[in-house]
Design a protein around this motif. Structure first.
Motif, PDB file in Angstrom:
ATOM      1  N   ARG A 112       0.839  -1.201   0.000  1.00  0.00           N
ATOM      2  CA  ARG A 112       0.000   0.000   0.000  1.00  0.00           C
ATOM      3  C   ARG A 112       0.879   1.258   0.000  1.00  0.00           C
ATOM      4  NH1 ARG A 112      -2.943  -0.899   4.231  1.00  0.00           N
ATOM      5  NH2 ARG A 112      -1.596   0.288   5.602  1.00  0.00           N
ATOM      6  N   ASP A 113       1.987   1.229   0.746  1.00  0.00           N
ATOM      7  CA  ASP A 113       2.898   2.375   0.752  1.00  0.00           C
ATOM      8  C   ASP A 113       3.492   2.619  -0.632  1.00  0.00           C
ATOM      9  OD1 ASP A 113       2.430   2.780   3.449  1.00  0.00           O
ATOM     10  OD2 ASP A 113       4.319   1.857   4.093  1.00  0.00           O
ATOM     11  N   ILE A 114       3.778   1.559  -1.357  1.00  0.00           N
ATOM     12  CA  ILE A 114       4.345   1.679  -2.706  1.00  0.00           C
ATOM     13  C   ILE A 114       3.307   2.228  -3.679  1.00  0.00           C
ATOM     14  CG2 ILE A 114       5.178   0.350  -4.700  1.00  0.00           C
ATOM     15  CD1 ILE A 114       6.469  -1.573  -2.566  1.00  0.00           C
ATOM     16  N   SER A 115       2.099   1.645  -3.639  1.00  0.00           N
ATOM     17  CA  SER A 115       1.099   1.947  -4.664  1.00  0.00           C
ATOM     18  C   SER A 115       0.118   3.049  -4.285  1.00  0.00           C
ATOM     19  CB  SER A 115       0.310   0.686  -4.996  1.00  0.00           C
ATOM     20  OG  SER A 115      -0.511   0.318  -3.896  1.00  0.00           O
ATOM     21  N   GLY A 116      -0.033   3.289  -2.982  1.00  0.00           N
ATOM     22  CA  GLY A 116      -1.031   4.254  -2.552  1.00  0.00           C
ATOM     23  C   GLY A 116      -2.444   3.699  -2.618  1.00  0.00           C
ATOM     24  N   ARG A 117      -2.556   2.402  -2.860  1.00  0.00           N
ATOM     25  CA  ARG A 117      -3.853   1.744  -3.007  1.00  0.00           C
ATOM     26  C   ARG A 117      -3.826   0.407  -2.272  1.00  0.00           C
ATOM     27  NH1 ARG A 117      -4.348   1.561  -9.409  1.00  0.00           N
ATOM     28  NH2 ARG A 117      -6.258   0.437  -8.917  1.00  0.00           N
ATOM     29  N   THR A 118      -4.989  -0.195  -2.136  1.00  0.00           N
ATOM     30  CA  THR A 118      -5.057  -1.510  -1.500  1.00  0.00           C
ATOM     31  C   THR A 118      -5.241  -2.622  -2.529  1.00  0.00           C
ATOM     32  OG1 THR A 118      -7.427  -1.241  -1.124  1.00  0.00           O
ATOM     33  CG2 THR A 118      -5.954  -0.632   0.689  1.00  0.00           C
ATOM     34  N   ASN A 119      -5.258  -2.283  -3.812  1.00  0.00           N
ATOM     35  CA  ASN A 119      -5.430  -3.281  -4.867  1.00  0.00           C
ATOM     36  C   ASN A 119      -4.154  -4.095  -5.059  1.00  0.00           C
ATOM     37  OD1 ASN A 119      -6.922  -0.716  -5.322  1.00  0.00           O
ATOM     38  ND2 ASN A 119      -8.013  -1.946  -6.806  1.00  0.00           N
ATOM     39  N   ILE A 120      -4.326  -5.356  -5.453  1.00  0.00           N
ATOM     40  CA  ILE A 120      -3.191  -6.212  -5.786  1.00  0.00           C
ATOM     41  C   ILE A 120      -3.477  -6.912  -7.106  1.00  0.00           C
ATOM     42  CG2 ILE A 120      -2.300  -6.559  -3.464  1.00  0.00           C
ATOM     43  CD1 ILE A 120      -3.894  -9.188  -3.314  1.00  0.00           C
TER      44      ILE A 120
END
Length: 85
Positions: free
Chosen positions: A48-56
């Motif tokens: 989440r820190d990398i992407s700013g989202r909770t999607n995978i």
């Protein structure tokens, strides 16, 4: 990441996009580090820190760029750009 050419993928077995991306990397013979969010739930915070989202999945490339829920075409294009395939 362990080296300049390492790809890191954050994913989970229940996620169909994760299974698809993992299979694509396997079929292309690309080395990558897989972080299973089911066995390491704290890694979800890292993703989440990398992407700013909770999607995978979150796929992090050697140039520090990343994709979230990438299509096969997105992954292949990035791998070609980095000369990994």
């Amino acid at each position: 990441m362990t080296s300049d050419s390492t790809i890191t993928m954050f994913g989970a077995q229940w996620c169909s996009d994760c299974r698809r991306t993992k299979s694509q990397l396997d079929q292309l013979g690309v080395a990558y580090s897989y972080i299973d969010l089911e066995t390491d739930p704290s890694a979800a915070d890292v993703a989440r820190d990398i992407s700013g989202r909770t999607n995978i999945p979150v796929v992090v490339y050697p140039d520090a760029s990343h994709h979230v829920e990438p299509s096969n075409a997105d992954v292949e294009s990035k791998l070609r750009e980095l000369a990994l395939i």
